[in-house]
Motif scaffolding. Structure first.
Motif, PDB file in Angstrom:
ATOM      1  N   THR A 169      -3.421  -2.544  -7.250  1.00  0.00           N
ATOM      2  CA  THR A 169      -4.490  -1.073  -7.103  1.00  0.00           C
ATOM      3  C   THR A 169      -5.428  -0.698  -7.599  1.00  0.00           C
ATOM      4  OG1 THR A 169      -2.671  -0.142  -8.998  1.00  0.00           O
ATOM      5  CG2 THR A 169      -1.727  -0.321  -7.145  1.00  0.00           C
ATOM      6  N   LYS A 170      -6.105   0.062  -7.961  1.00  0.00           N
ATOM      7  CA  LYS A 170      -7.169   0.881  -8.664  1.00  0.00           C
ATOM      8  C   LYS A 170      -7.300   0.860 -10.160  1.00  0.00           C
ATOM      9  CE  LYS A 170      -8.139   4.569  -5.089  1.00  0.00           C
ATOM     10  NZ  LYS A 170      -6.563   4.448  -4.088  1.00  0.00           N
ATOM     11  N   THR A 171      -5.881   0.473 -10.549  1.00  0.00           N
ATOM     12  CA  THR A 171      -5.734   0.561 -11.948  1.00  0.00           C
ATOM     13  C   THR A 171      -5.153  -0.850 -12.232  1.00  0.00           C
ATOM     14  OG1 THR A 171      -3.996   1.453 -12.296  1.00  0.00           O
ATOM     15  CG2 THR A 171      -6.294   2.928 -12.655  1.00  0.00           C
ATOM     16  N   GLY A 172      -5.245  -1.862 -11.142  1.00  0.00           N
ATOM     17  CA  GLY A 172      -4.296  -2.924 -11.878  1.00  0.00           C
ATOM     18  C   GLY A 172      -3.283  -3.340 -11.619  1.00  0.00           C
ATOM     19  N   ILE A 173      -2.567  -2.480 -11.066  1.00  0.00           N
ATOM     20  CA  ILE A 173      -0.638  -2.353 -11.002  1.00  0.00           C
ATOM     21  C   ILE A 173      -0.689  -3.395  -9.409  1.00  0.00           C
ATOM     22  CG2 ILE A 173       1.027  -1.217 -10.242  1.00  0.00           C
ATOM     23  CD1 ILE A 173      -0.068   0.737 -12.072  1.00  0.00           C
ATOM     24  N   ASP A 174       0.280  -4.468  -9.601  1.00  0.00           N
ATOM     25  CA  ASP A 174       0.473  -5.121  -8.515  1.00  0.00           C
ATOM     26  C   ASP A 174       1.536  -5.173  -7.685  1.00  0.00           C
ATOM     27  OD1 ASP A 174      -0.819  -7.447  -9.589  1.00  0.00           O
ATOM     28  OD2 ASP A 174       0.046  -8.394 -10.258  1.00  0.00           O
ATOM     29  N   ILE A 175       1.712  -4.995  -6.690  1.00  0.00           N
ATOM     30  CA  ILE A 175       2.848  -4.381  -5.975  1.00  0.00           C
ATOM     31  C   ILE A 175       2.938  -4.975  -4.441  1.00  0.00           C
ATOM     32  CG2 ILE A 175       2.889  -2.360  -4.039  1.00  0.00           C
ATOM     33  CD1 ILE A 175       2.163  -1.202  -6.533  1.00  0.00           C
ATOM     34  N   MET A 176       4.365  -5.188  -4.086  1.00  0.00           N
ATOM     35  CA  MET A 176       4.469  -6.508  -3.074  1.00  0.00           C
ATOM     36  C   MET A 176       4.837  -5.082  -2.306  1.00  0.00           C
ATOM     37  SD  MET A 176       4.818  -8.372  -0.802  1.00  0.00           S
ATOM     38  CE  MET A 176       3.282  -9.195  -2.131  1.00  0.00           C
ATOM     39  N   SER A 177       5.460  -4.973  -1.356  1.00  0.00           N
ATOM     40  CA  SER A 177       6.013  -3.672  -0.505  1.00  0.00           C
ATOM     41  C   SER A 177       6.241  -4.914   1.038  1.00  0.00           C
ATOM     42  CB  SER A 177       5.081  -3.170  -0.067  1.00  0.00           C
ATOM     43  OG  SER A 177       6.241  -1.951   0.418  1.00  0.00           O
ATOM     44  N   VAL A 178       7.168  -4.374   2.045  1.00  0.00           N
ATOM     45  CA  VAL A 178       6.799  -4.825   3.775  1.00  0.00           C
ATOM     46  C   VAL A 178       6.080  -4.497   4.124  1.00  0.00           C
ATOM     47  CG1 VAL A 178       8.866  -2.923   4.424  1.00  0.00           C
ATOM     48  CG2 VAL A 178       8.639  -5.383   5.481  1.00  0.00           C
TER      49      VAL A 178
END
Length: 281
Positions: free
Chosen positions: A102-111
């Motif tokens: 994300t813009k602030t560096g949070i890692d995301i994994m979603s279908v």
């Protein structure tokens, strides 16, 4: 085990060691992953704002300097990418799949980060959905994550069971709403966690009240809260009570949840930091 065993336990009544052996469904994360703490966000029913709580918790801990991540296990109703305004798709290589930052560096994994179109429905049966959730854990490279938050679908079905059995969850947070009928639903979620020996960090009540911007008075739109009674019944902590706030809804709709303002999760952050510090000692 008898010498005549055909390894078909379903049709056998023998009380043997093979039949009584407990199966270990635990899955190791990707060999390149490094995840310190895993927190599951659960609810006994849908529509209580579980994804919102997941997002805000990840943002809160990220603001405190921790590298946070979200594994979106709500395969058929993913909303995490929308809340963070993520447009790009997840990419991978021969080593594995990389989460989207994300813009602030949070890692995301979603279908939804794998589908051609965000609006494409995921019409899969339970075993396939559970398999994808496990792959988000085993095939995705989660680098140096301090806190991973798993946004789970509502209820006590296939996916929560898969997560609890396959992933080393350090604790769960149960999200609820003020209605009295929720008491029974929360109890179901709590009992499932207890059956799976998963620590319960506490309860979060969403849509607890609406604070009038003109008079400052708090209005209980959904009636009196029962969260304190539920917490007392199960000897749990009430971690936070979130208001009905149009600004929060707007932030999710516009994909700018990382800009939310509010101190509702400050006490939760302290508890999570204590969980992290306990293992360091």
């Amino acid at each position: 085990m008898s010498e005549n065993c055909n390894k078909s336990c379903e049709s056998c009544s023998a009380d043997c060691s093979v039949r009584n052996k407990k199966h270990d469904f635990h899955e190791n994360p990707h060999e390149l992953s490094n995840i310190k703490k895993v927190i599951g966000i659960v609810s006994g029913k849908g529509g209580v704002g579980k994804s919102l709580v997941t997002s805000m918790l990840a943002v809160t801990m990220n603001r405190l300097g921790y590298h946070t991540a979200i594994l979106d296990a709500d395969i058929t109703g993913p909303s995490i990418p929308k809340a963070f305004g993520i447009k790009e798709k997840a990419k991978g290589n021969a080593l594995g799949l990389n989460p989207v930052k994300t813009k602030t560096g949070i890692d995301i994994m979603s279908v939804n980060l794998l589908l051609n179109n965000d609006t494409d429905p995921v019409v899969w049966r339970g075993p396939i959905i559970s398999g994808v959730v496990k792959q988000f854990w085993t095939d995705v490279i989660w680098k140096d994550v301090d806190f991973m938050f798993i946004d789970m679908p509502p209820g006590t079905g296939d996916v929560p069971l898969t997560v609890f059995q396959s992933i080393a969850v350090d604790g769960i947070i149960v999200v609820t709403s003020p209605q009295e009928l929720v008491s029974m639903i929360v109890t179901k979620a709590v009992k499932m966690a207890e059956m799976m020996n998963i620590p319960i960090i506490g309860l979060v009540e969403n849509m607890s009240y609406f604070k009038c911007t003109d008079c400052g008075k708090e209005h209980k739109i959904y009636g009196d809260s029962h969260i304190d009674e539920i917490a007392s019944e199960h000897n749990l902590k009430v971690l936070a009570k979130l208001p009905i706030d149009p600004k929060i809804s707007a932030a999710c709709d516009k994909g700018i949840i990382e800009l939310f303002e509010g101190d509702w999760f400050d006490s939760v952050a302290k508890i999570l930091e204590e969980i992290m510090d306990t293992d360091k000692k």
